[in-house]
Design an enzyme around this catalytic site. Sequence first.
Site, mmCIF file in Angstrom:
data_model
loop_
_atom_site.group_PDB
_atom_site.id
_atom_site.type_symbol
_atom_site.label_atom_id
_atom_site.label_comp_id
_atom_site.label_asym_id
_atom_site.label_seq_id
_atom_site.Cartn_x
_atom_site.Cartn_y
_atom_site.Cartn_z
ATOM 1 C CG ASP A 34 -1.922 1.412 1.352
ATOM 2 O OD1 ASP A 34 -2.326 1.486 2.478
ATOM 3 O OD2 ASP A 34 -1.912 1.885 0.283
ATOM 4 C CB SER A 198 -1.838 14.810 -13.814
ATOM 5 O OG SER A 198 -2.438 14.725 -15.055
#
Length: 331
Positions: A34, A198
Site C-alpha cells: 500500500d 498531472s
Amino acid sequence: DRGSVQNLPKSYDVEYLMPVSLGTPAQQLNLDLDTGSSDFWVFSTLLKESMINGQTLYDPNTSTTSDKMEGYTWKITYGDESYSSGDVYIDTVTIGDLTVSTQAVEAAKVVSEEFTADSDNDGLVGLGFGIINTVQPYKQKTFFEKAMPGLDSPVFTADLKAGAPGRYNFGYIDDDAYLGNITYVPVDSSDGFWRWVSPGFQVGSTGSFNSTRIHGIADTGTTLLLLPDGVCEAFYSQIASAEYEPSQGGYTFECDDSTVPDFYFGTDNGQMIRIPGSYMSYSKTDTSSQRCFGGMQSDSGVGFTIWGDVALKAAFVVFDQGNEQLGWAEK
Ligand SMILES: O=C([C@@H]1CCCNC1)N1CCCCC1
C-alpha cells in the site's frame, strides 16, 4: 541487492496481494502493498478469535528471530474509516528474495470489521514515506526505507494488471516490462504520500486535451480512480447510460454500454497514459441489474485525489524514493 515478487489481483481487481515471509522459521502471509500508508502490520496470534476470519496469523512467539519492542504500540485509521492497532516486534522479513533483517513488524491486537471480512488479506506493507508511520513512542521505517541503502537503485516498481498476475520489483527497473520511455515527475512527500501533479486529461482518443493541473497521490492500496468532480463530469458526459446515483455511491452505467471511452491522463511533456474504457466498469451494482459501478469516482468525499489501481494497472510505475520522483510508462 534487488527483489521481485508476483502480485495477484482479487476479484474485480479490488486489491492486489503478494506473498511475504516473516520470522524464523518463515511464516508466509499474503499482504497488500500500500503506497498510500506507511505501517507494516499483520494479522497476529494476539488478536481475539472474533476478529479473525480465515486470515493467516503471524505468531511472534514461535519465531526465533522476533524481539518485542517493549512499550511500543501503533494505531492506524484509513480514509475509509477502517482501522487496526497493536504491538510491535522486530523480525526478519523477506519479499521476493529481498530480506530486511530488522523490520518493525506491527502485530495486530485489534482490527476493524472491514479487515476481518477480507479473509484473503493478512495485512498491509505500507510503502508510503516513513514520516506518517503510526508507531509510538518513535515512528518506524518502512520495509523499503530499511532495504533502500542496500539496493542497486533506490526504486521499487509496480506492474499491476487487469485480472492477471503482475509484479513488484525492488532495487531495479525491468526494461522488458514497459513500452517506450519512462516519464519522471517530481513527488512532494511532505504529507507522507507519493503526491504528484498531472498536467491534465483527455476523454476518448479524439477528445481535446484539458490542461488542468491535478494534484493527487499514487496509491496501490486504493481500488478506484478518485478524481475532481469536473473531470468525472467530463468523462461520464460521454457515456450514454451514465447516471450519478448517490444511492449506489456514485456514477454507474449500463455494463454493456458501448460508448464508454478511454481516459488519458497527462504525466509530463506531452506524454499521456491511456486507461482503457474496459477498466472503468466495475462490479455490478447488484445481482439483478445490468448496471456497473464506475471505476472513476469523485474525490470530493475523500478530500484527496487518488490515482488508485484503475489508473496504476494501465501503466508501469516507478516509485523512485531516492530521487523523490514517480516514473510513468505505457505497457
Ligand atoms: O487511508 C488512506 C488509503 C486507504 C486505502 C489504502 N491506502 C491508503 N489514505 C490515502 C488517501 C488519503 C487519506 C489516507
